[in-house]
Design a protein around this motif. Structure first.
Motif, PDB file in Angstrom:
ATOM      1  N   LYS A 199      -4.864   4.250  -5.564  1.00 25.43           N
ATOM      2  CA  LYS A 199      -3.913   3.898  -4.731  1.00 25.43           C
ATOM      3  C   LYS A 199      -2.463   4.523  -4.879  1.00 25.43           C
ATOM      4  CE  LYS A 199      -6.024  -0.317  -3.253  1.00 25.43           C
ATOM      5  NZ  LYS A 199      -7.297  -1.008  -4.269  1.00 25.43           N
ATOM      6  N   ILE A 225      -0.069   4.314  -0.050  1.00 28.12           N
ATOM      7  CA  ILE A 225      -0.768   5.301   0.689  1.00 28.12           C
ATOM      8  C   ILE A 225       0.044   5.255   2.068  1.00 28.12           C
ATOM      9  CG2 ILE A 225      -2.897   6.426   1.688  1.00 28.12           C
ATOM     10  CD1 ILE A 225      -3.920   5.619  -1.126  1.00 28.12           C
ATOM     11  N   ASP A 226      -0.178   4.063   2.850  1.00 21.73           N
ATOM     12  CA  ASP A 226       0.178   3.675   4.130  1.00 21.73           C
ATOM     13  C   ASP A 226       1.624   3.902   4.236  1.00 21.73           C
ATOM     14  OD1 ASP A 226      -2.287   2.967   4.953  1.00 21.73           O
ATOM     15  OD2 ASP A 226      -2.293   0.848   4.637  1.00 21.73           O
ATOM     16  N   VAL A 235      -3.528  12.808  -2.226  1.00 18.15           N
ATOM     17  CA  VAL A 235      -3.737  11.355  -2.022  1.00 18.15           C
ATOM     18  C   VAL A 235      -4.803  10.957  -3.141  1.00 18.15           C
ATOM     19  CG1 VAL A 235      -4.533   9.400  -0.560  1.00 18.15           C
ATOM     20  CG2 VAL A 235      -3.138  11.128   0.349  1.00 18.15           C
ATOM     21  N   HIS A 236      -4.661   9.683  -3.698  1.00 12.68           N
ATOM     22  CA  HIS A 236      -5.602   9.464  -4.766  1.00 12.68           C
ATOM     23  C   HIS A 236      -6.290   7.930  -4.185  1.00 12.68           C
ATOM     24  CE1 HIS A 236      -4.957  13.108  -7.112  1.00 12.68           C
ATOM     25  NE2 HIS A 236      -3.653  12.698  -6.926  1.00 12.68           N
ATOM     26  N   ASP A 237      -7.123   7.769  -3.282  1.00  8.07           N
ATOM     27  CA  ASP A 237      -7.539   6.562  -2.924  1.00  8.07           C
ATOM     28  C   ASP A 237      -7.963   5.681  -4.231  1.00  8.07           C
ATOM     29  OD1 ASP A 237      -7.160   6.655  -0.121  1.00  8.07           O
ATOM     30  OD2 ASP A 237      -8.894   8.180  -0.140  1.00  8.07           O
ATOM     31  N   ASP A 238      -8.757   6.047  -5.028  1.00  4.09           N
ATOM     32  CA  ASP A 238      -9.146   5.258  -6.140  1.00  4.09           C
ATOM     33  C   ASP A 238      -8.132   4.466  -6.696  1.00  4.09           C
ATOM     34  OD1 ASP A 238     -11.684   5.951  -5.636  1.00  4.09           O
ATOM     35  OD2 ASP A 238     -12.218   7.312  -7.141  1.00  4.09           O
ATOM     36  N   ASN A 272       1.045  -1.276  -0.130  1.00  2.00           N
ATOM     37  CA  ASN A 272       0.002   0.073   0.067  1.00  2.00           C
ATOM     38  C   ASN A 272       0.747   1.289   0.052  1.00  2.00           C
ATOM     39  OD1 ASN A 272      -1.479   2.289   0.974  1.00  2.00           O
ATOM     40  ND2 ASN A 272      -3.312   0.544   1.533  1.00  2.00           N
TER      41      ASN A 272
END
Length: 105
Positions: A86, A62-63, A81-84, A60
């Motif tokens: 990752k 982001i993490d 951050v772009h969660d969609d 991950n």
């Protein structure tokens, strides 16, 4: 391998070299691996200056970026951050330079 390392040192700024060292050491501490990907690899192999740096994180991104900022809060911060997708963009302040690095999962 030595020739690629030499090309990396010749074509990447000292700031980016230090940032990649930081990312590698943080990845070890985080329990993952990171890899340079994309145009930077092409540019290194073709002996061209590299400015746009992309890093892939096993796991991950982001993490990992959050952990990176936690470990080095004085020099890096999360820009977006772009969660969609990752992905995450991290800004590094190093030797009076702002350098943005894109991290992807």
């Amino acid at each position: 391998m030595d020739k690629i390392i030499e090309k990396f040192k010749n074509n990447v700024s000292i700031e980016i070299q230090k940032i990649t060292e930081i990312c590698t050491s943080v990845a070890e501490k985080f329990g993952t691996r990171v890899f340079l990907v994309g145009g930077v690899v092409r540019d290194i192999l073709l002996d061209r200056p590299c400015f746009d740096i992309d890093i892939t994180v096993e796991g991950n991104a982001i993490d990992f970026a959050k952990f990176l900022v936690q470990e080095f809060p004085d020099i890096c911060s999360i820009k977006s951050v772009h969660d969609d997708f990752k992905t995450v963009k991290v800004n590094f302040k190093f030797n009076n330079h702002n350098i943005e690095i894109d991290f992807a999962s």
